[in-house]
Write a protein that holds these residues in place. Structure first.
Motif, short mmCIF file in Angstrom:
data_model
loop_
_atom_site.label_atom_id
_atom_site.label_comp_id
_atom_site.label_asym_id
_atom_site.label_seq_id
_atom_site.Cartn_x
_atom_site.Cartn_y
_atom_site.Cartn_z
N ASP A 1 0.83 -1.20 0.00
CA ASP A 1 0.00 0.00 0.00
C ASP A 1 0.87 1.26 0.00
O ASP A 1 1.69 1.45 0.90
CB ASP A 1 -0.89 -0.04 1.25
CG ASP A 1 -1.95 1.04 1.25
OD1 ASP A 1 -1.86 2.00 0.46
OD2 ASP A 1 -2.89 0.93 2.06
N SER B 1 -0.38 4.44 0.16
CA SER B 1 -1.19 5.58 0.59
C SER B 1 -0.53 6.33 1.75
O SER B 1 0.29 5.77 2.49
CB SER B 1 -2.60 5.12 0.96
OG SER B 1 -2.56 4.13 1.96
N LYS C 1 -5.11 2.15 -5.06
CA LYS C 1 -5.57 0.76 -5.14
C LYS C 1 -5.49 0.34 -6.60
O LYS C 1 -6.23 0.86 -7.44
CB LYS C 1 -7.00 0.62 -4.61
CG LYS C 1 -7.12 0.71 -3.09
CD LYS C 1 -8.56 0.47 -2.67
CE LYS C 1 -8.67 0.37 -1.15
NZ LYS C 1 -8.26 1.60 -0.49
N SER D 1 -0.90 -3.94 3.71
CA SER D 1 -1.55 -2.65 3.91
C SER D 1 -1.89 -2.51 5.39
O SER D 1 -1.77 -3.46 6.17
CB SER D 1 -2.82 -2.57 3.05
OG SER D 1 -3.56 -1.41 3.34
#
Length: 304
Positions: free
Chosen positions: A100, A102, A169, A185
């Motif tokens: 991930d 983010s 994503k 994640s």
């Protein structure tokens, strides 16, 4: 109250170019760390190759009565035994890896040894190293096509270093049956959003292995007194006059989210592993390896 944790990069790294440069600076050291971890667990790692229908030579083995495999007379002529030639079983199988990218993954508390992003990348690169050494085909959605190479981790690290903005994503619709995917994640999105994103894997019969990377402060909520919380995704702020009064409700919701995801994965025949950033990364590798070596014929059988 003293600061307990913060993002490991300034706010400017929300810019795609800045985030890309930060990731590029991290990857070389993280690749070294991934290989160090791999060397501590490789002794217990067994490849998943097996004999069957295919074109590639796998091994010679002694002939036994009734064996339907083809005798290799050239090899048998070297000594007094008869040998058959096994070919390696082949199927459209790839292990996909994804960490991930983010902003929430940048978080690191004072009780953790690394940020969630660093741990996630180390786990993904370590899996790439282990799988490559075992002759597996690997890929990273949205970054590489499936490939087989002994330096698979290095190739993925190079791609990550030169990649600009990575999708929050990736599109998983191209991943099909007979594949595995390892997803690393913090899984802090609403559970229904996570399930909606991963449902395509269940429908395609893909077997997934989810690794939740958790910072100890996120799980224990050690905050007290007047505390300002900042959403790393949106920048929104919340000020709590007495943060300790929120602790019990927060912990219940935090664990309930994890339990719901765990139960959903279990129904699908998937694995769900938690790895804390104040503990060893190798713990998660061992657990995921065990999950990947069991029969995955029930993967995606029941949709959540």
């Amino acid at each position: 109250m003293a600061r307990i944790g913060e993002a490991q990069a300034p706010a400017a790294t929300r810019d795609a170019l800045a985030r890309g440069r930060l990731r590029a600076s991290l990857v070389p050291d993280l690749l070294v760390e991934a290989r160090r971890i791999v060397n501590t667990v490789i002794a217990g790692w067994h490849g998943r190759r097996k004999r069957g229908i295919g074109e590639n030579f796998w091994q010679f083995r002694p002939y036994v009565e009734g064996d339907s495999s083809r005798i290799d007379w050239r090899r048998s002529a070297r000594d007094d035994h008869i040998y058959v030639r096994d070919r390696e079983w082949e199927a459209a199988h790839t292990v996909w890896l994804w960490a991930d990218p983010s902003p929430s993954m940048l978080y690191k508390s004072t009780g953790a040894t690394v940020s969630k992003e660093s741990r996630a990348l180390v786990l993904a690169l370590a899996m790439a190293e282990l799988l490559s050494r075992s002759g597996e085909r690997i890929a990273w959605p949205g970054l590489t096509d499936p490939f087989t190479a002994r330096n698979g981790a290095e190739r993925i690290a190079a791609q990550l270093s030169h990649a600009g903005e990575l999708p929050a994503k990736p599109d998983l619709s191209a991943i099909r049956r007979f594949c595995d995917i390892v997803i690393v994640s913090d899984f802090l999105d609403p559970v229904e959003d996570t399930i909606a994103w991963l449902d395509v894997l269940a429908r395609h019969g893909v077997r997934a292995h989810l690794i939740e990377v958790a910072d100890p402060a996120e799980e224990r909520f050690p905050y007290a007194g007047r505390t300002e919380f900042t959403d790393p995704e949106t920048g929104d702020k919340l000020t709590a006059g007495r943060a300790e009064t929120l602790g019990d409700d927060y912990r219940l919701l935090y664990i309930a989210r994890r339990q719901e995801l765990t139960d959903w994965c279990k129904r699908l025949g998937w694995s769900f592993t938690v790895n804390h950033t104040d503990r060893l990364a190798s713990d998660a590798l061992v657990r995921v390896h065990m999950a990947m070596t069991v029969d995955g014929s029930s993967a995606g059988r029941i949709r959540g």
